[in-house]
Scaffold this motif. Sequence first.
Motif, PDB file in Angstrom:
ATOM      1  N   GLU A   1      18.737  51.780  43.633  1.00 47.92           N
ATOM      2  CA  GLU A   1      18.461  50.600  42.811  1.00 47.92           C
ATOM      3  C   GLU A   1      17.228  50.854  41.954  1.00 47.92           C
ATOM      4  OE1 GLU A   1      20.056  47.610  42.454  1.00 47.92           O
ATOM      5  OE2 GLU A   1      21.681  48.534  43.584  1.00 47.92           O
ATOM      6  N   PRO A   2      17.243  50.383  40.701  1.00 48.59           N
ATOM      7  CA  PRO A   2      16.066  50.573  39.848  1.00 48.59           C
ATOM      8  C   PRO A   2      14.894  49.727  40.349  1.00 48.59           C
ATOM      9  CG  PRO A   2      17.772  49.330  38.684  1.00 48.59           C
ATOM     10  CD  PRO A   2      18.339  49.757  39.986  1.00 48.59           C
ATOM     11  N   SER A   3      13.712  50.213  40.080  1.00 52.38           N
ATOM     12  CA  SER A   3      12.506  49.505  40.519  1.00 52.38           C
ATOM     13  C   SER A   3      12.350  48.207  39.729  1.00 52.38           C
ATOM     14  CB  SER A   3      11.291  50.404  40.322  1.00 52.38           C
ATOM     15  OG  SER A   3      11.073  50.610  38.941  1.00 52.38           O
ATOM     16  N   PRO A   4      11.564  47.268  40.241  1.00 50.24           N
ATOM     17  CA  PRO A   4      11.350  45.999  39.519  1.00 50.24           C
ATOM     18  C   PRO A   4      10.745  46.200  38.127  1.00 50.24           C
ATOM     19  CG  PRO A   4      10.571  45.812  41.782  1.00 50.24           C
ATOM     20  CD  PRO A   4      10.956  47.239  41.565  1.00 50.24           C
ATOM     21  N   GLU A   5       9.903  47.227  37.974  1.00 53.29           N
ATOM     22  CA  GLU A   5       9.310  47.489  36.661  1.00 53.29           C
ATOM     23  C   GLU A   5      10.384  47.893  35.650  1.00 53.29           C
ATOM     24  OE1 GLU A   5       8.155  49.350  39.422  1.00 53.29           O
ATOM     25  OE2 GLU A   5       6.543  47.938  39.883  1.00 53.29           O
TER      26      GLU A   5
ATOM     27  N   ARG B   1      13.594  47.136  35.848  1.00 52.37           N
ATOM     28  CA  ARG B   1      14.426  45.951  35.581  1.00 52.37           C
ATOM     29  C   ARG B   1      13.764  45.041  34.552  1.00 52.37           C
ATOM     30  NH1 ARG B   1      16.458  43.974  41.527  1.00 52.37           N
ATOM     31  NH2 ARG B   1      17.669  45.832  42.008  1.00 52.37           N
TER      32      ARG B   1
ATOM     33  N   GLN C   1      18.473  50.145  31.883  1.00 51.23           N
ATOM     34  CA  GLN C   1      18.085  50.557  33.231  1.00 51.23           C
ATOM     35  C   GLN C   1      18.469  52.013  33.490  1.00 51.23           C
ATOM     36  OE1 GLN C   1      19.734  47.865  36.111  1.00 51.23           O
ATOM     37  NE2 GLN C   1      18.486  46.148  35.420  1.00 51.23           N
TER      38      GLN C   1
ATOM     39  N   THR D   1      15.730  54.868  34.028  1.00 48.44           N
ATOM     40  CA  THR D   1      15.772  55.581  35.322  1.00 48.44           C
ATOM     41  C   THR D   1      15.862  57.088  35.102  1.00 48.44           C
ATOM     42  OG1 THR D   1      16.850  53.679  36.346  1.00 48.44           O
ATOM     43  CG2 THR D   1      16.989  55.759  37.517  1.00 48.44           C
TER      44      THR D   1
ATOM     45  N   LYS E   1      12.512  58.526  33.964  1.00 53.00           N
ATOM     46  CA  LYS E   1      11.470  58.546  34.990  1.00 53.00           C
ATOM     47  C   LYS E   1      11.606  59.722  35.938  1.00 53.00           C
ATOM     48  CE  LYS E   1       9.493  54.594  33.957  1.00 53.00           C
ATOM     49  NZ  LYS E   1       8.169  54.495  33.430  1.00 53.00           N
ATOM     50  N   THR E   2      12.854  60.211  36.133  1.00 49.91           N
ATOM     51  CA  THR E   2      13.064  61.313  37.072  1.00 49.91           C
ATOM     52  C   THR E   2      12.981  62.644  36.429  1.00 49.91           C
ATOM     53  OG1 THR E   2      15.454  61.177  36.762  1.00 49.91           O
ATOM     54  CG2 THR E   2      14.504  59.981  38.635  1.00 49.91           C
TER      55      THR E   2
END
Length: 168
Positions: A130-134, A136, A160, A164, A167-168
Amino acid sequence: MAQRRNTTRGFAHTSSLLSQRIRKASESRGFAQSRLLTHWDEVVGEDVAAITRPVNISYGRQGFGASLTILTTGANAPMVEMQKEQIRAKVNAVYGYNAISRVRITQTAPTGFAEGRAVFERAVTSKKPEPSPEIRQAAAQSAGGVQSDDLRKALERLAQNVLTKSKT
Protein backbone atom coordinates in the motif's frame (compact mmCIF):
# COMPACT_ATOMS: atom_id res chain seq x y z
CA MET A 1 28.26 -36.69 29.58
CA ALA A 2 27.38 -38.13 26.19
CA GLN A 3 29.64 -37.28 23.30
CA ARG A 4 28.02 -35.64 20.25
CA ARG A 5 28.38 -37.24 16.88
CA ASN A 6 29.17 -35.35 13.76
CA THR A 7 25.78 -35.36 12.01
CA THR A 8 26.99 -33.72 8.81
CA ARG A 9 28.87 -36.87 7.88
CA GLY A 10 25.59 -38.81 7.89
CA PHE A 11 24.08 -36.27 5.51
CA ALA A 12 27.05 -36.55 3.19
CA HIS A 13 26.52 -40.29 2.89
CA THR A 14 22.82 -39.82 2.17
CA SER A 15 23.48 -37.21 -0.51
CA SER A 16 26.00 -39.48 -2.22
CA LEU A 17 23.42 -42.30 -2.31
CA LEU A 18 20.81 -40.01 -3.79
CA SER A 19 23.14 -38.47 -6.34
CA GLN A 20 23.93 -41.92 -7.74
CA ARG A 21 20.22 -42.72 -8.11
CA ILE A 22 19.44 -39.34 -9.63
CA ARG A 23 22.30 -39.73 -12.10
CA LYS A 24 21.16 -43.22 -13.08
CA ALA A 25 17.54 -42.10 -13.58
CA SER A 26 18.52 -39.03 -15.55
CA GLU A 27 20.97 -40.93 -17.75
CA SER A 28 18.21 -43.40 -18.64
CA ARG A 29 16.33 -40.44 -20.16
CA GLY A 30 19.43 -39.23 -22.01
CA PHE A 31 20.48 -36.53 -19.56
CA ALA A 32 24.22 -36.81 -19.14
CA GLN A 33 24.09 -33.72 -16.92
CA SER A 34 21.58 -34.31 -14.13
CA ARG A 35 21.93 -30.62 -13.28
CA LEU A 36 19.68 -29.98 -16.27
CA LEU A 37 16.84 -31.73 -14.45
CA THR A 38 17.52 -30.69 -10.88
CA HIS A 39 18.28 -27.03 -11.62
CA TRP A 40 16.08 -26.42 -14.67
CA ASP A 41 14.90 -23.03 -13.36
CA GLU A 42 18.49 -21.84 -12.92
CA VAL A 43 19.50 -23.06 -16.38
CA VAL A 44 16.71 -21.52 -18.47
CA GLY A 45 15.38 -18.87 -16.10
CA GLU A 46 12.37 -18.84 -13.81
CA ASP A 47 9.92 -17.50 -16.40
CA VAL A 48 10.66 -20.28 -18.91
CA ALA A 49 10.96 -22.97 -16.21
CA ALA A 50 7.48 -22.11 -14.93
CA ILE A 51 5.94 -23.18 -18.24
CA THR A 52 8.31 -25.95 -19.40
CA ARG A 53 9.82 -29.25 -18.23
CA PRO A 54 12.71 -31.13 -19.87
CA VAL A 55 11.55 -34.59 -20.87
CA ASN A 56 14.16 -36.37 -22.96
CA ILE A 57 17.43 -36.02 -24.81
CA SER A 58 17.79 -38.24 -27.85
CA TYR A 59 21.03 -38.67 -29.74
CA GLY A 60 21.27 -38.99 -33.52
CA ARG A 61 22.66 -41.99 -35.32
CA GLN A 62 25.85 -40.24 -36.37
CA GLY A 63 26.32 -38.86 -32.87
CA PHE A 64 26.43 -35.22 -33.99
CA GLY A 65 24.14 -33.16 -31.82
CA ALA A 66 21.24 -34.27 -29.73
CA SER A 67 17.59 -33.26 -29.54
CA LEU A 68 16.18 -31.92 -26.28
CA THR A 69 12.45 -32.53 -25.85
CA ILE A 70 10.61 -30.01 -23.72
CA LEU A 71 7.09 -30.48 -22.36
CA THR A 72 4.77 -27.46 -22.17
CA THR A 73 1.08 -26.68 -22.29
CA GLY A 74 -0.57 -25.95 -25.62
CA ALA A 75 -1.21 -22.31 -24.74
CA ASN A 76 2.46 -21.68 -23.91
CA ALA A 77 3.90 -23.55 -26.89
CA PRO A 78 4.14 -20.48 -29.19
CA MET A 79 6.04 -18.55 -26.50
CA VAL A 80 8.45 -21.43 -25.97
CA GLU A 81 8.81 -21.88 -29.75
CA MET A 82 10.09 -18.31 -30.04
CA GLN A 83 12.66 -18.94 -27.29
CA LYS A 84 14.05 -22.23 -28.60
CA GLU A 85 17.42 -20.83 -29.62
CA GLN A 86 17.94 -19.10 -26.26
CA ILE A 87 17.00 -22.33 -24.44
CA ARG A 88 19.41 -24.31 -26.63
CA ALA A 89 22.23 -21.86 -25.91
CA LYS A 90 21.61 -21.97 -22.16
CA VAL A 91 21.47 -25.77 -22.10
CA ASN A 92 24.67 -26.00 -24.15
CA ALA A 93 26.31 -23.69 -21.61
CA VAL A 94 25.63 -26.36 -18.96
CA TYR A 95 27.31 -29.01 -21.10
CA GLY A 96 30.20 -26.75 -22.05
CA TYR A 97 29.93 -27.46 -25.77
CA ASN A 98 27.22 -27.67 -28.45
CA ALA A 99 25.72 -30.94 -27.25
CA ILE A 100 22.15 -29.97 -28.15
CA SER A 101 21.57 -29.13 -31.79
CA ARG A 102 17.78 -29.11 -31.75
CA VAL A 103 15.02 -28.30 -29.26
CA ARG A 104 11.73 -30.08 -29.80
CA ILE A 105 8.54 -28.93 -28.06
CA THR A 106 5.83 -31.35 -26.99
CA GLN A 107 2.46 -29.93 -26.01
CA THR A 108 0.27 -31.36 -23.29
CA ALA A 109 -2.76 -30.41 -21.27
CA PRO A 110 -2.07 -28.85 -17.86
CA THR A 111 -3.87 -31.83 -16.30
CA GLY A 112 -4.43 -35.34 -17.55
CA PHE A 113 -1.96 -37.99 -18.64
CA ALA A 114 1.09 -36.00 -17.52
CA GLU A 115 -0.46 -35.23 -14.14
CA GLY A 116 1.99 -35.83 -11.34
CA ARG A 117 4.96 -35.76 -13.71
CA ALA A 118 4.81 -32.24 -15.08
CA VAL A 119 3.33 -29.57 -12.88
CA PHE A 120 2.59 -26.29 -14.59
CA GLU A 121 1.67 -23.75 -11.97
CA ARG A 122 1.01 -20.10 -12.43
CA ALA A 123 3.75 -17.86 -11.19
CA VAL A 124 3.01 -16.35 -7.82
CA THR A 125 2.56 -12.64 -8.16
CA SER A 126 3.62 -10.54 -5.26
CA LYS A 127 1.03 -8.16 -3.90
CA LYS A 128 1.97 -4.51 -4.20
CA PRO A 129 2.46 -2.74 -0.89
CA GLU A 130 0.00 0.00 0.00
CA PRO A 131 1.27 3.51 -0.75
CA SER A 132 2.29 5.64 2.20
CA PRO A 133 -0.04 8.41 3.44
CA GLU A 134 2.31 11.04 2.00
CA ILE A 135 2.06 9.49 -1.46
CA ARG A 136 -1.74 9.26 -1.18
CA GLN A 137 -1.95 12.91 -0.19
CA ALA A 138 0.32 14.02 -3.03
CA ALA A 139 -1.70 11.97 -5.52
CA ALA A 140 -4.98 13.46 -4.23
CA GLN A 141 -3.56 16.99 -4.60
CA SER A 142 -2.39 16.36 -8.15
CA ALA A 143 -5.86 15.16 -9.24
CA GLY A 144 -7.81 17.55 -7.02
CA GLY A 145 -9.04 19.91 -9.76
CA VAL A 146 -10.82 17.23 -11.80
CA GLN A 147 -14.66 17.36 -11.68
CA SER A 148 -15.46 13.73 -12.67
CA ASP A 149 -15.22 11.31 -9.75
CA ASP A 150 -14.22 8.34 -11.90
CA LEU A 151 -11.54 10.29 -13.74
CA ARG A 152 -10.21 11.80 -10.50
CA LYS A 153 -9.93 8.33 -8.87
CA ALA A 154 -8.17 6.95 -11.94
CA LEU A 155 -5.73 9.88 -11.96
CA GLU A 156 -5.08 9.41 -8.25
CA ARG A 157 -4.24 5.73 -8.82
CA LEU A 158 -1.96 6.69 -11.68
CA ALA A 159 -0.22 9.32 -9.57
CA GLN A 160 0.18 6.84 -6.72
CA ASN A 161 1.81 4.34 -9.08
CA VAL A 162 4.12 6.96 -10.55
CA LEU A 163 5.11 8.35 -7.15
CA THR A 164 5.66 4.85 -5.71
CA LYS A 165 7.92 3.90 -8.63
CA SER A 166 9.94 7.09 -8.30
CA LYS A 167 10.47 6.55 -4.55
CA THR A 168 11.94 3.06 -4.99
